[in-house]
Design an enzyme around this catalytic site. Structure first.
Site, PDB file in Angstrom:
ATOM      1  N   TYR A  57       0.655  -0.985  -0.133  1.00 28.04           N
ATOM      2  CA  TYR A  57      -0.023  -0.190   0.041  1.00 28.04           C
ATOM      3  C   TYR A  57       0.880   1.349   0.068  1.00 28.04           C
ATOM      4  CZ  TYR A  57      -3.707  -3.193   1.543  1.00 28.04           C
ATOM      5  OH  TYR A  57      -4.516  -4.216   1.649  1.00 28.04           O
ATOM      6  N   LEU A 206     -17.093  -1.166   1.019  1.00 27.12           N
ATOM      7  CA  LEU A 206     -17.695  -0.021   0.452  1.00 27.12           C
ATOM      8  C   LEU A 206     -17.606  -0.097  -1.154  1.00 27.12           C
ATOM      9  CD1 LEU A 206     -16.752   2.575   2.909  1.00 27.12           C
ATOM     10  CD2 LEU A 206     -18.656   1.324   2.636  1.00 27.12           C
ATOM     11  N   ARG A 208     -14.999   0.260  -3.321  1.00 30.55           N
ATOM     12  CA  ARG A 208     -14.290   1.175  -3.885  1.00 30.55           C
ATOM     13  C   ARG A 208     -14.884   2.535  -4.124  1.00 30.55           C
ATOM     14  NH1 ARG A 208     -13.899  -3.804  -5.015  1.00 30.55           N
ATOM     15  NH2 ARG A 208     -14.376  -3.693  -7.254  1.00 30.55           N
ATOM     16  N   GLY A 279     -12.242   1.585   4.527  1.00 26.94           N
ATOM     17  CA  GLY A 279     -11.015   2.336   4.268  1.00 26.94           C
ATOM     18  C   GLY A 279     -11.310   3.940   4.585  1.00 26.94           C
TER      19      GLY A 279
END
Length: 326
Positions: A57, A206, A208, A279
């Site tokens: 990431y 969610l 993206r 996220g």
């Protein structure tokens, strides 16, 4: 905040975990470090104690951001989950590598970036066909014996791959993609994990951002953004998913949820789901998760959700496009 137990961990964890892929910036249009650190601090203040990250990431950046937050917050307040088994080159090309040498080096690098002495949950990010799964499992067992990691997990593994792992080492958790629009694991992965007592940490709850309600058909994404190659965000298909999201949003608001909260609550109610990852790259995005209503969706609500999905997305597209090269 709701809490649960995960196999292999002594501490209870929040059923909403903080996902940090977006904090790395790579494939998500960038992120401000100060905002990301503040988002982690906001999450912990709200009772979200599980923080999930990975070296890939942002090519170490997300782990470094988490490490700065850990320094501010205190190690005892966070359950850290990270991953290994992917490598990259100067052109940011990703490939799988779960060799013992790679994993040992990755663990040490993660410990350095996270500024900790141990990792609570270490997960193999993607299966590597070039390395026997048994050898990968044995490597994590050795790292556990050395006190560098505690619980052992995998991500994006099939039941057959998890079965091979379990022949030589305990498997505490699996992290598959799962959300209202991507439900493929209901056929095999979820039943397998339920049958064998494996905790499930669902990522992409969610989808993206599709399940936040913030996009319109005219929305464009910057170069390098993951959604530029996601089939769900292309042409008429994007319109179908937006229509489904709009109807889901109406149902959510009628039940006292935002669309994102409805998506999280729906996933948390599915049998076998232990934790969902939310996220966020700034505090305002995590505050919505922290405010998730405690009320459950009724059988009628669940049936209405299925009706909406069948109407607008009769042939859903999975997340397979995200898989790195074999």
């Amino acid at each position: 905040m709701e809490y649960t137990s995960l196999p292999g961990l002594e501490e209870q964890v929040s059923r909403i975990g903080l996902g940090t892929w977006v904090m790395g910036g790579w494939m998500w249009g960038g992120a401000e470090e100060a905002d990301a650190v503040a988002a982690i601090e906001t999450a912990v203040d709200a009772g979200i104690c599980l923080v999930d990250t990975a070296p890939v990431y942002g090519f170490g950046r997300a782990e470094e951001i988490v490490g700065k937050a850990v320094r501010n917050i205190g190690r005892d307040k966070i359950v850290l989950a990270t991953k290994g088994g992917l490598e990259w080159n100067a052109r940011e090309e990703i490939r799988r590598n779960s060799s013992p040498e790679r994993l040992r080096r990755e663990v040490d690098e993660s410990l350095r970036r996270l500024r900790v002495d141990w990792i609570d949950l270490y997960q193999i990010h993607w299966p590597d066909a070039r390395v026997p799964i048994e050898k990968t499992a044995e490597t994590l067992l050795d790292l556990q014996a050395r006190g560098k990691i505690r619980a052992l997990g995998v991500s994006n593994y099939s039941p057959e791959q998890m079965e091979a792992w379990r022949k030589v080492a305990p498997l505490h958790t699996d992290q598959p993609p799962y959300n209202l629009f991507e439900r493929g694991i209901e056929k095999d992965v979820l039943p397998y994990c339920r049958a064998h007592g494996i905790g499930v940490i669902a990522y992409g709850v969610l989808c993206r951002g599709l399940l936040t309600g913030k996009f319109t058909a005219r929305h464009t994404f910057p170069p390098g953004d993951l959604r530029r190659i996601d089939p769900k965000f292309q042409g008429k298909t994007f319109g179908c998913y937006l229509a489904a999201a709009a109807d889901l949003r109406k149902l959510a608001e009628a039940r006292g949820f935002t669309l994102a909260q409805l998506a999280a609550r729906w996933a948390l109610q599915q049998p076998g789901i232990s934790v969902v990852l939310w996220g966020a790259r700034k505090p305002s995005q995590i505050q919505e998760a922290a405010a998730l209503p405690s009320s459950l969706l009724s059988d009628r609500d669940l049936a209405e959700i299925d009706r909406i999905l069948a109407q607008h997305v009769p042939e859903p597209i999975g997340p397979e496009f995200m898989a790195p090269p074999l």
